[in-house]
Scaffold this active site. Structure first.
Site, mmCIF file in Angstrom:
data_model
loop_
_atom_site.group_PDB
_atom_site.id
_atom_site.type_symbol
_atom_site.label_atom_id
_atom_site.label_comp_id
_atom_site.label_asym_id
_atom_site.label_seq_id
_atom_site.Cartn_x
_atom_site.Cartn_y
_atom_site.Cartn_z
ATOM 1 N N ASP A 1 -5.677 -6.845 4.952
ATOM 2 C CA ASP A 1 -7.024 -6.342 4.364
ATOM 3 C C ASP A 1 -8.060 -7.396 4.085
ATOM 4 O O ASP A 1 -9.287 -7.562 4.243
ATOM 5 C CB ASP A 1 -6.481 -5.384 3.342
ATOM 6 C CG ASP A 1 -7.672 -4.766 2.659
ATOM 7 O OD1 ASP A 1 -8.790 -4.462 3.574
ATOM 8 O OD2 ASP A 1 -7.599 -4.501 1.482
ATOM 9 N N ASP B 1 -2.201 -18.434 1.862
ATOM 10 C CA ASP B 1 -3.058 -19.156 1.366
ATOM 11 C C ASP B 1 -3.668 -20.175 2.109
ATOM 12 O O ASP B 1 -4.921 -20.596 1.990
ATOM 13 C CB ASP B 1 -2.762 -19.707 -0.123
ATOM 14 C CG ASP B 1 -1.323 -20.370 0.170
ATOM 15 O OD1 ASP B 1 -0.647 -20.390 1.215
ATOM 16 O OD2 ASP B 1 -0.829 -21.006 -0.965
ATOM 17 N N TYR C 1 0.819 -1.108 0.019
ATOM 18 C CA TYR C 1 0.002 -0.010 0.021
ATOM 19 C C TYR C 1 0.809 1.083 -0.023
ATOM 20 O O TYR C 1 0.439 2.229 -0.500
ATOM 21 C CB TYR C 1 -0.921 0.094 1.244
ATOM 22 C CG TYR C 1 -2.101 -0.868 1.141
ATOM 23 C CD1 TYR C 1 -1.996 -2.325 0.432
ATOM 24 C CD2 TYR C 1 -3.391 -0.267 1.459
ATOM 25 C CE1 TYR C 1 -2.893 -2.933 0.631
ATOM 26 C CE2 TYR C 1 -4.450 -1.008 1.459
ATOM 27 C CZ TYR C 1 -4.232 -2.302 1.233
ATOM 28 O OH TYR C 1 -5.534 -2.990 1.119
ATOM 29 N N ASP D 1 -11.642 -9.306 5.954
ATOM 30 C CA ASP D 1 -12.810 -9.261 5.543
ATOM 31 C C ASP D 1 -13.229 -10.451 5.593
ATOM 32 O O ASP D 1 -14.649 -10.733 5.855
ATOM 33 C CB ASP D 1 -12.921 -8.702 4.021
ATOM 34 C CG ASP D 1 -12.957 -7.418 3.799
ATOM 35 O OD1 ASP D 1 -12.641 -6.378 4.656
ATOM 36 O OD2 ASP D 1 -13.650 -7.152 2.788
ATOM 37 N N LYS E 1 4.044 -15.033 3.409
ATOM 38 C CA LYS E 1 4.131 -15.853 1.883
ATOM 39 C C LYS E 1 5.582 -16.139 1.733
ATOM 40 O O LYS E 1 6.236 -15.584 0.676
ATOM 41 C CB LYS E 1 3.467 -15.107 0.790
ATOM 42 C CG LYS E 1 3.502 -15.955 -0.379
ATOM 43 C CD LYS E 1 2.331 -17.290 -0.314
ATOM 44 C CE LYS E 1 2.280 -18.057 -1.656
ATOM 45 N NZ LYS E 1 1.756 -19.400 -1.484
HETATM 46 C C1 IPM Z 1 -9.916 -1.338 4.910
HETATM 47 C C2 IPM Z 1 -10.436 -0.932 3.708
HETATM 48 C C3 IPM Z 1 -9.150 0.056 3.021
HETATM 49 C C4 IPM Z 1 -7.969 -0.722 3.286
HETATM 50 C C5 IPM Z 1 -9.492 1.032 1.823
HETATM 51 C C6 IPM Z 1 -10.863 1.575 1.674
HETATM 52 C C7 IPM Z 1 -8.232 1.748 1.417
HETATM 53 O O1 IPM Z 1 -10.573 -1.729 2.650
HETATM 54 O O2 IPM Z 1 -9.728 -0.563 5.922
HETATM 55 O O3 IPM Z 1 -9.737 -2.567 4.878
HETATM 56 O O4 IPM Z 1 -7.768 -1.262 2.331
HETATM 57 O O5 IPM Z 1 -7.300 -0.608 4.151
HETATM 58 MG MG MG Z 2 -10.476 -3.589 3.563
#
Ligand code: IPM
Ligand code: MG
Length: 356
Positions: A247, A223, A142, A251, A191
């Site tokens: 990230d 993975d 990032y 999720d 990884k």
């Molecule tokens: C998160 C989001 C952010 C990230 C985006 C919106 C830049 O997905 O906070 O997880 O990837 O950090």
């Molecule tokens: Mg995110």
């Protein structure tokens, strides 16, 4: 106690969910005799509309000059075409980096009341899910160099994934210290079979692990981790990983517990000041309709009280209030199931506030 909180409502459902979190914080002030002063700033797409860029100097100044930041969500399809330097996401990354928030804590816990909402099989869910994702937040791909250039007659895009020893060391310490307050187990995700940055990651994590002989440290490839999270999520306590892997895996972790709308996060650096935000996005499809789930933001506010303000009883009270409201069967649309009572975003906020 008096605290100044910089509030970033942001885009999409951001204003709706933050309004509910503030409702709950106001109730905490009333009940426990605190004063929270909110300084609201624009960041993200709404700031592009107002000022031509997603984060102004003045807005960033307010993030650096406060006791903590509470954020809803930024971004949306409306700003898909803007230059990458001023994209809504750039505001978020800019604030994280300027505030030095290298440690992102994302707890994924299954609320037993929401077991039905998990997409996993009941026999897997029955073993429980309670893990803490510790994501490195201001390094890796990032924040490496990004460039799109022409090479040999075609366009080539580069995203440089860099980690230095000190960046790995400090997040590793966060993970081990977090584990000591939980079940004393850390799984470090990398990884290392392919990436140099992961090989360094693993080496430094092992060095830090030696300072915490009471914590069990295991390596897991990313993975395999993605697979284990759906196969056997109860095995995880603390998971520590680099920015991009974190990230994605966070999720996934939120979804297996039922809904991404429930998951809170704390971003911390060396001091006590942090930024608190739900992990989900701005959900433009349901924005402005009072349909969003404010619980991720409300629980983020609870994390702010716990981690930045040392208001433990107050944070416990918010979490207990959320639990009680779920126990009574109230659900926003994303976590609705048969026989439950469907409520709007603002009704959910009011219900939680009333239980404080
Ligand atoms: C998160 C989001 C952010 C990230 C985006 C919106 C830049 O997905 O906070 O997880 O990837 O950090
Ligand atoms: Mg995110």
């Amino acid at each position: 106690m008096n605290k100044t909180i910089t509030v970033i409502k942001g885009d999409g459902i951001g204003p709706e969910i933050v309004t509910e979190a503030l409702k709950v914080l106001d109730k905490v002030c009333e009940k426990y005799g605190h004063t929270f002063t909110y300084q609201e700033i624009l960041a993200g797409g709404c700031a592009i509309d107002a000022y031509g860029r997603s984060l102004t100097e003045e807005a960033l100044e307010k993030c650096l000059d406060c006791d903590s930041v509470l954020l809803g969500a930024v971004g949306g399809p409306k700003w898909d075409g803007v230059a990458k330097e001023i994209r809504p996401e750039a505001a978020l990354l800019g604030i994280r980096s300027a505030m030095g928030l290298y440690a992102n804590l994302r707890p994924a816990r299954l609320f037993p009341q929401l077991a039905d909402a998990s997409p996993l099989k009941p026999e897997i869910v029955a073993k429980g899910i309670d893990l803490m994702m510790v994501r490195e937040l201001i390094g890796g791909a990032y924040f490496g160099e990004h460039k799109t250039v022409e090479e040999n007659g075609e366009i080539v895009a580069h995203d440089d994934m860099t980690y230095s020893e000190h960046e790995v060391r400090r997040i590793a310490h966060t993970a081990f210290q977090t584990a000591r307050k939980r079940d004393s187990r850390v799984i470090s995700v990398d990884k290392a079979n392919v990436l140099d940055s992961s090989r360094l990651w693993r080496k430094v994590v092992h060095e830090v692990a030696a300072e915490y002989p009471d914590v069990i440290c295991t390596d897991m490839l990313v993975d395999n981790t993605a697979m284990q999270l759906v196969k056997n999520p109860s095995q995880f306590d603390v998971v520590v990983t680099e920015n991009l892997f974190g990230d994605i895996l966070s999720d996934e972790s939120s979804m297996i517990t039922g809904s991404i709308g429930m998951m809170a996060s704390a971003s911390l650096g060396d001091g006590t000041r942090g930024m608190y935000e739900p992990i989900h996005g701005s959900a433009p499809d349901i924005a402005g309709q009072n349909l969003a789930n404010p619980i991720g933001t409300i629980l983020s506010a609870a994390m702010m009280l716990r981690y930045s303000f040392d208001m433990i009883a107050e944070a416990d009270a918010i979490e207990a209030a959320v639990n009680a409201v779920l126990d009574e069967g109230y659900r926003t649309g994303d976590i609705m199931s048969e026989g439950m009572k469907k409520v709007s975003c603002s009704e959910m906020g009011t219900l939680v506030a009333e239980k404080i």
